[in-house]
Every structure is written in structure tokens, then in C-alpha cells.
Scaffold this active site. Structure first.
Site, PDB file in Angstrom:
ATOM      1  N   GLY A  12      51.380  67.255 -71.197  1.00 50.35           N
ATOM      2  CA  GLY A  12      50.719  67.796 -70.415  1.00 50.35           C
ATOM      3  C   GLY A  12      49.735  67.926 -70.437  1.00 50.35           C
ATOM      4  O   GLY A  12      49.293  67.857 -71.358  1.00 50.35           O
ATOM      5  N   ASP A  13      48.731  68.347 -69.570  1.00 50.23           N
ATOM      6  CA  ASP A  13      47.764  68.981 -69.346  1.00 50.23           C
ATOM      7  C   ASP A  13      46.621  68.184 -69.448  1.00 50.23           C
ATOM      8  O   ASP A  13      45.456  67.632 -69.337  1.00 50.23           O
ATOM      9  CB  ASP A  13      47.219  70.052 -70.683  1.00 50.23           C
ATOM     10  CG  ASP A  13      48.047  71.446 -70.575  1.00 50.23           C
ATOM     11  OD1 ASP A  13      48.417  71.714 -69.920  1.00 50.23           O
ATOM     12  OD2 ASP A  13      48.492  71.278 -72.249  1.00 50.23           O
ATOM     13  N   GLY A  15      45.551  66.820 -67.187  1.00 47.99           N
ATOM     14  CA  GLY A  15      45.104  66.839 -65.563  1.00 47.99           C
ATOM     15  C   GLY A  15      45.437  66.412 -64.551  1.00 47.99           C
ATOM     16  O   GLY A  15      44.823  65.492 -63.182  1.00 47.99           O
ATOM     17  N   LYS A  16      46.403  66.538 -64.636  1.00 46.91           N
ATOM     18  CA  LYS A  16      47.412  65.621 -62.846  1.00 46.91           C
ATOM     19  C   LYS A  16      47.580  66.560 -61.610  1.00 46.91           C
ATOM     20  O   LYS A  16      47.277  66.078 -60.343  1.00 46.91           O
ATOM     21  CB  LYS A  16      49.531  66.267 -62.919  1.00 46.91           C
ATOM     22  CG  LYS A  16      49.621  65.401 -64.840  1.00 46.91           C
ATOM     23  CD  LYS A  16      50.973  65.354 -64.871  1.00 46.91           C
ATOM     24  CE  LYS A  16      51.720  67.467 -65.464  1.00 46.91           C
ATOM     25  NZ  LYS A  16      51.563  67.187 -66.231  1.00 46.91           N
ATOM     26  N   GLY A  40      51.013  75.054 -64.815  1.00 41.18           N
ATOM     27  CA  GLY A  40      49.685  75.835 -64.112  1.00 41.18           C
ATOM     28  C   GLY A  40      48.936  74.979 -64.250  1.00 41.18           C
ATOM     29  O   GLY A  40      48.424  73.876 -64.841  1.00 41.18           O
ATOM     30  N   THR A 302      48.815  78.771 -68.684  1.00 35.09           N
ATOM     31  CA  THR A 302      49.638  79.772 -67.872  1.00 35.09           C
ATOM     32  C   THR A 302      49.407  80.628 -69.311  1.00 35.09           C
ATOM     33  O   THR A 302      49.678  81.674 -68.583  1.00 35.09           O
ATOM     34  CB  THR A 302      51.117  79.004 -67.698  1.00 35.09           C
ATOM     35  OG1 THR A 302      50.508  78.188 -66.689  1.00 35.09           O
ATOM     36  CG2 THR A 302      52.352  79.951 -68.152  1.00 35.09           C
ATOM     37  N   PRO A 306      45.271  78.558 -77.387  1.00 32.99           N
ATOM     38  CA  PRO A 306      44.288  76.989 -77.432  1.00 32.99           C
ATOM     39  C   PRO A 306      45.252  76.115 -78.358  1.00 32.99           C
ATOM     40  O   PRO A 306      46.491  75.866 -78.433  1.00 32.99           O
ATOM     41  CB  PRO A 306      43.705  77.874 -78.996  1.00 32.99           C
ATOM     42  CG  PRO A 306      43.970  78.317 -79.478  1.00 32.99           C
ATOM     43  CD  PRO A 306      45.032  79.156 -78.230  1.00 32.99           C
ATOM     44  N   LYS A 333      39.233  62.505 -68.240  1.00 29.30           N
ATOM     45  CA  LYS A 333      38.641  63.813 -69.479  1.00 29.30           C
ATOM     46  C   LYS A 333      37.885  62.821 -69.891  1.00 29.30           C
ATOM     47  O   LYS A 333      37.210  63.428 -71.011  1.00 29.30           O
ATOM     48  CB  LYS A 333      39.213  64.456 -69.726  1.00 29.30           C
ATOM     49  CG  LYS A 333      39.802  66.062 -69.339  1.00 29.30           C
ATOM     50  CD  LYS A 333      40.068  67.218 -70.518  1.00 29.30           C
ATOM     51  CE  LYS A 333      39.218  68.110 -69.680  1.00 29.30           C
ATOM     52  NZ  LYS A 333      40.165  69.519 -70.559  1.00 29.30           N
ATOM     53  N   LEU A 334      37.003  62.119 -69.408  1.00 35.63           N
ATOM     54  CA  LEU A 334      36.672  60.956 -70.498  1.00 35.63           C
ATOM     55  C   LEU A 334      35.085  61.178 -70.260  1.00 35.63           C
ATOM     56  O   LEU A 334      34.704  60.925 -71.572  1.00 35.63           O
ATOM     57  CB  LEU A 334      36.281  59.638 -69.439  1.00 35.63           C
ATOM     58  CG  LEU A 334      35.531  58.215 -69.739  1.00 35.63           C
ATOM     59  CD1 LEU A 334      36.227  57.647 -70.962  1.00 35.63           C
ATOM     60  CD2 LEU A 334      35.103  57.046 -69.275  1.00 35.63           C
TER      61      LEU A 334
HETATM   62  P1  IMP Z   1      59.039  75.553 -71.851  1.00 32.69           P
HETATM   63  O1  IMP Z   1      59.270  74.747 -71.184  1.00 32.69           O
HETATM   64  O2  IMP Z   1      58.405  77.253 -71.986  1.00 32.69           O
HETATM   65  O3  IMP Z   1      59.961  75.901 -72.604  1.00 32.69           O
HETATM   66  O4  IMP Z   1      57.758  75.162 -73.492  1.00 32.69           O
HETATM   67  C1  IMP Z   1      58.433  74.386 -74.048  1.00 32.69           C
HETATM   68  C2  IMP Z   1      56.920  73.684 -74.306  1.00 32.69           C
HETATM   69  O5  IMP Z   1      56.999  72.429 -74.039  1.00 32.69           O
HETATM   70  C3  IMP Z   1      56.615  74.859 -75.523  1.00 32.69           C
HETATM   71  O6  IMP Z   1      55.934  73.610 -76.213  1.00 32.69           O
HETATM   72  C4  IMP Z   1      55.026  74.317 -74.825  1.00 32.69           C
HETATM   73  O7  IMP Z   1      54.112  74.260 -74.890  1.00 32.69           O
HETATM   74  C5  IMP Z   1      55.358  72.946 -73.778  1.00 32.69           C
HETATM   75  N1  IMP Z   1      54.972  73.489 -71.941  1.00 32.69           N
HETATM   76  C6  IMP Z   1      55.565  74.226 -70.834  1.00 32.69           C
HETATM   77  N2  IMP Z   1      55.366  73.897 -69.897  1.00 32.69           N
HETATM   78  C7  IMP Z   1      53.816  73.009 -70.372  1.00 32.69           C
HETATM   79  C8  IMP Z   1      52.469  72.793 -69.129  1.00 32.69           C
HETATM   80  O8  IMP Z   1      52.413  72.604 -68.184  1.00 32.69           O
HETATM   81  N3  IMP Z   1      51.618  71.753 -70.470  1.00 32.69           N
HETATM   82  C9  IMP Z   1      51.839  72.093 -71.133  1.00 32.69           C
HETATM   83  N4  IMP Z   1      52.493  72.187 -72.439  1.00 32.69           N
HETATM   84  C10 IMP Z   1      54.038  72.643 -71.770  1.00 32.69           C
END
Ligand code: IMP
Length: 431
Positions: A12-13, A15-16, A40, A302, A306, A333-334
Site C-alpha cells: 500500500g501507499d 502512490g496509486k 487515503g 488516513t 510513521p 518516488k524514484l
Molecule cells: P485495515 O484494513 O484497517 O483492517 O488494516 C489492516 C492492515 O492493512 C493494517 O496493517 C493497515 O495498516 C493496512 N492498511 C489498510 N489500508 C491501508 C492503506 O490504504 N495503505 C497502507 N496500509 C493499509
């Protein structure tokens, strides 16, 4: 009837958001197929910064219809707030531009309370948006679908029944105070009166769009390694961000998918607990994460937490490319790697004296893996102003080429900074 899928191939994150924003400009319809407001990302419109959590990025492009698909989970209070924030930035949000699947499940007050209660007992580091409990109720056939919001009175009754049921768990299992049943019912019923106009049979909406030859962009939230089936279980989210989630979460046929763009960061981050083979600590971690002073530093959009950081993991990347049928990569993010004397890429894992080339499905094996790195020379130049592949430092190009080679698919998009202009369209860097 082309569908382009955009999904994260790490944790996740990646940069989608900014890639979707660029692709949405050419799409007729943008659809979210999984997850909820645990996702988010921020988009800058003039002076305003708008945070999107559930509304698809196509909302910022006048000609796009936006769909919140049946595979998502919708928090009515937060969605209403999000709509108001988008409107405050001068963007039209109306049923002409946004539809919510009647079959999407609703995140109810008890889901939030249960998520918090479980996390307090030592959970996995969720975003505490009620995601897991809402999907649990869906699978248990106890959930409430968005279609019920059509009738706010019936919806209030459903919220009451849900809250009474969850209160028994909260009090007896978690030793927590019960939720106020009537306050919950009236707040949610009130939100429903604002959202019901957006309800639709979105499978039909998508069918009609695809039959009319419209270009659909399916926007994934979270990422492959957070997938409940294919990720690092139990340190995962509760939905399927991977390719199968598109068919399930929108009700579209697989043949309609013509392009699958995997978004990867030039390094790796993750929030929450769980295995992370290439994680780094100390000065290098601070360097990759940033201080938090910039919107692009590695702090949760969201939750503000960190993020854990580490080197690019090509073993995990190859796995995500394979299970999703990724046809091309967007590498983001290169620019963050500029100024490092050397850059590492993990090419295999060491597990009990053996070398693993393939990402293990078993989380306990992954926990015991150590990274085998290939070290490449870094580059000093600030590349944020670079607008052409040829103008990048040779070592930066070599790094991107190596990533493409290790992943087995071309890199077609490359971001060298947070702004719209800092996204390079490449012919396809393969090797
Ligand atoms: P949940 O989706 O809130 O149940 O969280 C489950 C796991 O997914 C946790 O490790 C969260 O930090 C991770 N997670 C959920 N949504 C995101 C996101 O948009 N970006 C990165 N990690 C996420």
C-alpha cells in the site's frame, strides 16, 4: 470494452492516487472495487488539498462517472463528510457523477467499536475504520447492504439490531461500555437520507458502460501483499485488492480487462505489523521516511502513523506481478533515492541456508527470511525537474531497467516528484 486496472503491488501507499489521477483524465468511468475508507490519498486542486478515502479519483475529472462497487465497505457518516469536503473544493458531487452499489456493505458503529476493542487487545495495527468487522459480518451473512439506506426507517432498524448484537459482545467479551443504540440509529439514518440518491445497481451501470465501449478504470485500494488470500496473513486487510477483487467487487467479466498496471514504489513501505524482509532502521530509515514536513513523506494519509521503510523487494514484486497478471509497472518516488551513494534491491531470500527465488505463501517462512541484495551505484542529481527518460542520470536509468528486468514486465510510468508534470510516460523500459 476495455478495463484498465490499477493496483498496488507492495503493502500500500505506492502512490496509486497520483497515477489514478493521471489515468482518470482519459477514463469515462472510475470504479473502486475493494476496501473502504481505510485507504487515503490527497489531491491538490488549486489551493485546496482534498483527501479521498472512498470516492474514486475520477471525481476530479468532469467527464468521469464514479462507482463505489459492491466489493467495498461504506461508512455512511464518513462518506457524507468526504462528499462535503470535495464539494467545498468546488467540485460537483451528485448522482450524475457518483453511484454507490446497493450491494456494498455498510460499516456500522459496532464495526468501529469491535475494530478498536480487538486492536486494544493486541491486534495487527489496523486503521481502525471497522473494515475487518464489516467484512466479517458480510461473510457471516449478518451484514447490512447499502441498498437498505433507500428506506432510512428500515435502515435505522437494521442499525439498532446491529448495535444491540454488538453491544452484547462489547460488554461480555471485551468488558467495554455498550454503544448508544438510539444515537447510532438516528445518526446513520440521517446520513442515509443524504446518500440514498446515489444508490444504484452498479453491475448494470458497468455493463452498460462497457457495452457502449466506454473506458473503465478499476481503482484498487491497499495492495497485493495486504490481500486477505494472497498477502501476509494475518497481517492483511479484509478484502481482495488483487485482480480477482475486480471481477468480484464490480461484477465484470475477466475478458474485459485489457491492461493491469501495478504501482510500485522505488523502495518499500508498510504500516501496521507483519513481516517485512527488506525493512531498514536507523539513519537510512529516517532518510527514506522523511521528517513528515512534506505531504509525500512516509506517514499514513488516513492515520498519520510513521510508515516502516525498506529497500525494494523484487521477490515480492515478481510474486505480485504474477498473481495479478500485471502487464506494466508504474514506478513511483524514484526521486527519494537521489543522493544515496548506493541503492539496494532484494533479488532473493535466504531461508535456513537455502536461497528462495519465490515469495513464500506461509508467513512463518517469510518471517525467517533474510534479504539477498544486489547493490547498485546511486546518483546525486536532483531528478525532480527531469521530464525525459534520456535526461535521467545513467545510474537512475540502470536502476529502473533492473527493476523491470527483475519484475519481468516493462516500466511504463515513472514518477520523479509529487506534481502532475513529474510523471514520465515511457515507451516501456524493459532491460
Ligand atoms: P485495515 O484494513 O484497517 O483492517 O488494516 C489492516 C492492515 O492493512 C493494517 O496493517 C493497515 O495498516 C493496512 N492498511 C489498510 N489500508 C491501508 C492503506 O490504504 N495503505 C497502507 N496500509 C493499509
Amino acid at each position: 470494452m476495455p478495463i484498465t486496472v490499477l493496483l498496488g503491488v507492495q503493502w500500500g501507499d505506492e502512490g496509486k492516487g497520483r497515477i489514478t489521477d493521471a489515468l482518470a483524465a482519459e477514463a469515462d468511468l472510475v470504479a473502486r472495487y475493494n476496501g473502504g475508507d481505510n485507504a487515503g490519498h490527497s489531491i491538490t486542486i488549486g489551493r485546496a488539498v482534498v483527501r479521498l478515502h472512498l470516492v474514486p479519483s475520477g471525481i476530479f475529472h468532469e467527464r468521469c462517472l464514479n462507482v463505489i462497487g459492491n466489493g467495498t465497505v461504506v461508512n455512511p457518516l464518513n462518506l457524507r463528510k468526504e462528499i462535503e469536503e470535495i464539494r467545498a473544493a468546488g467540485i460537483e458531487v451528485s448522482p450524475r457523477r457518483l453511484r454507490i452499489s446497493r450491494a456494498a456493505h455498510v460499516i456500522l458503529p459496532g464495526h468501529l467499536a469491535l475494530d478498536a476493542a480487538r486492536e486494544a487487545q493486541g491486534g495487527i495495527g489496523t486503521t481502525q475504520r471497522g473494515i475487518g468487522p464489516a467484512y466479517s459480518d458480510k461473510a457471516a451473512r449478518l451484514g447490512v447492504r447499502a441498498g437498505v439506506m433507500e428506506d432510512p426507517k428500515a435502515f435505522a432498524d437494521a442499525v439498532r439490531a446491529h448495535t444491540e448484537r454488538v453491544n452484547r459482545l462489547l460488554v461480555h467479551e471485551f468488558n467495554r461500555p455498550p454503544l448508544d443504540v438510539e444515537a447510532s440509529a438516528s445518526a446513520y439514518a440521517e446520513a442515509a437520507t443524504h446518500l440514498r440518491a446515489y444508490l444504484d445497481d452498479t453491475t448494470q451501470v458497468l455493463r452498460e458502460a462497457l457495452r457502449a465501449g466506454k473506458h473503465v478504470l478499476a481503482e484498487g485500494a491497499q495492495a497485493a501483499l495486504l490481500d486477505i488470500d494472497h498477502g501476509t496473513y494475518p497481517f492483511v486487510t479484509a478484502s481482495n485488492p488483487t485482480i480477482g477483487g475486480v471481477m468480484i467487487g464490480l461484477g465484470v467479466p475477466p475478458q474485459a480487462i485489457t491492461r493491469v498496471i501495478g504501482v510500485a514504489k522505488a523502495f518499500t513501505t508498510r504500516v501496521g505489523s507483519g513481516p517485512f524482509v527488506t525493512e531498514v532502521h536507523g539513519d537510512l530509515a529516517l532518510r527514506l521516511r522523511g521528517t513528515g514536513a512534506n505531504p509525500w513523506d512516509e506517514y499514513g494519509a488516513t492515520t498519520g502513523r510513521p510508515r516502516r521503510v525498506g529497500w525494494l523487494d523484487a521477490v515480492a514484486l515478481r510474486y505480485a506481478v504474477w498473481i495479478n497478471g500485471v502487464t506494466e509497472l508504474a514506478l513511483t518516488k524514484l526521486d527519494v533515492l537521489s543522493g544515496l551513494s548506493t541503492v539496494n534491491v532484494c533479488v532473493a531470500y535466504r531461508y535456513r541456508g537455502r536461497t528462495l527465488e519465490d515469495f513464500p505463501q506461509d508467513t512463518s517462512i517469510l518471517n525467517a527470511c533474510e534479504p539477498i541484495y544486489e547493490t547498485m551505484p546511486g546518483w546525486d542529481e536532483d531528478i525532480r525537474g527531469v521530464r525525459a527518460w534520456e535526461a535521467l542520470p545513467a545510474n537512475a536509468r540502470a536502476f529502473v531497467q533492473r527493476v523491470a528486468q527483475l519484475a519481468g514486465v516493462p516500466v511504463r510510468l515513472l514518477s520523479t516528484g509529487p506534481e502532475r508534470a513529474q510523471l514520465l510516460q515511457l515507451d516501456g523500459v524493459q532491460s
